[in-house]
Design an enzyme around this catalytic site. Structure first.
Site, short mmCIF file in Angstrom:
data_model
loop_
_atom_site.label_atom_id
_atom_site.label_comp_id
_atom_site.label_asym_id
_atom_site.label_seq_id
_atom_site.Cartn_x
_atom_site.Cartn_y
_atom_site.Cartn_z
N ARG A 162 1.04 -1.20 0.14
CA ARG A 162 -0.03 0.03 -0.04
C ARG A 162 0.78 1.15 -0.09
O ARG A 162 1.59 1.54 0.98
CB ARG A 162 -0.95 -0.12 1.11
CG ARG A 162 -2.17 0.86 1.40
CD ARG A 162 -2.55 0.65 2.40
NE ARG A 162 -2.14 1.48 3.52
CZ ARG A 162 -2.37 1.34 4.87
NH1 ARG A 162 -3.24 0.18 5.28
NH2 ARG A 162 -1.69 1.85 5.96
N HIS A 166 -4.37 4.25 4.51
CA HIS A 166 -5.34 3.52 4.12
C HIS A 166 -6.62 4.42 3.57
O HIS A 166 -7.09 4.06 2.53
CB HIS A 166 -5.85 2.96 5.29
CG HIS A 166 -7.34 2.09 5.22
ND1 HIS A 166 -7.40 0.69 4.52
CD2 HIS A 166 -8.61 2.47 5.73
CE1 HIS A 166 -8.68 0.75 4.54
NE2 HIS A 166 -9.37 1.54 5.17
N TYR A 175 2.46 4.27 12.22
CA TYR A 175 2.75 2.56 12.60
C TYR A 175 3.78 2.13 11.74
O TYR A 175 4.10 0.87 11.63
CB TYR A 175 1.45 1.92 12.50
CG TYR A 175 0.52 2.13 11.28
CD1 TYR A 175 0.75 1.57 10.20
CD2 TYR A 175 -0.49 3.21 11.41
CE1 TYR A 175 -0.17 1.65 9.19
CE2 TYR A 175 -1.43 3.27 10.25
CZ TYR A 175 -1.10 2.73 9.05
OH TYR A 175 -1.94 2.91 8.02
#
Length: 244
Positions: A162, A166, A175
């Site tokens: 990714r 998100h 994170y």
């Protein structure tokens, strides 16, 4: 243009006339079934489509995708189980990018590979390098041929990444380390495939730039067209929602 009409929620949107979330795009013309917001509900729908195709004697197959986070939902297990029992013509794909929004894979499952879940329901599962276009293409080509010839369901765990957070509500820098994010950018599969095509003599930098400019112009034109299209009227709120 159709996708952008849906993105802007316009009345001419062939998916839902501006009434569906844009990333849940559907198209009868292209056999794309719109799915609902709850994660993994597309898996049982795909099993149902596959059963309909089998009952109709059609050689069409169903294909559906989900992420490794939502792959832990019960709907996935139920869909794969009934598909294995009935040997339905369906390909299940789990796009494993290592994060269910912000939760890393190590906190999601304790299996060596999610592809191992396929044999648990009586059909083949395989892990594919999603960074490699050629490997990915060949894996899907082989799976489609097998399923279409009556070989039953097939599970593909697609190892991908990714590139961005998100969603707009997520900040992946919280994170993911700077080192990981740099590695992700370096492994961009589009850049890797471009480099491979140039190295093997199928593409030049000039040809790539020409393609990019042509596509950019096409997207710009579609964007302008969609933005100028009329919005749905308040009076039409309940139209195109329920069957007459």
């Amino acid at each position: 243009t159709d996708v952008l009409l849906a993105t802007f929620g316009k009345d001419a949107d062939p998916n839902s006339h501006g009434r569906q979330m844009p990333n849940h795009f559907g198209s009868k013309e292209h056999n794309i079934v719109s799915h609902s917001s709850p994660v993994s509900t597309q898996y049982p729908v795909a099993a149902g489509v596959a059963l309909a195709n089998k009952l109709d004697g059609s050689d069409s197959i169903a294909l559906t995708t989900t992420g490794e986070g939502s792959f832990n939902q019960g709907e996935c297990a139920e869909a794969m189980n009934i598909s294995g029992v009935m040997q339905l013509p369906v390909i299940f794909v789990v796009e494993n990018n290592g994060y269910a929004i912000s939760v890393p894979a190590k906190h999601q499952y304790h299996a060596e590979s999610l592809a191992l879940r396929g044999p648990g329901y009586g059909f083949e599962g395989e892990r594919v390098d999603g960074f490699d276009f050629a490997q990915t293409y060949k894996a899907f080509k082989k799976a489609v041929e097998k399923v279409r010839q009556g070989g039953g369901p097939h599970l593909i765990e697609l190892m991908v990444t990714r590139l961005t957070s998100h969603s707009s509500d997520d900040d992946q820098t919280v994170y993911r380390s700077p080192e990981e994010l740099e590695e992700v950018k370096a492994n961009d599969p589009i850049k890797k495939f471009k480099a491979q095509l140039i190295e093997e003599g199928y593409l030049t930098e000039e040809e790539d730039e020409k393609i990019y400019q042509e596509l950019q112009a096409e997207v710009d034109q579609a964007t302008d067209e969609a933005e100028a299209s009329p919005d749905p009227t308040p009076e039409s709120l309940y139209e195109q929602v329920y069957a007459d």
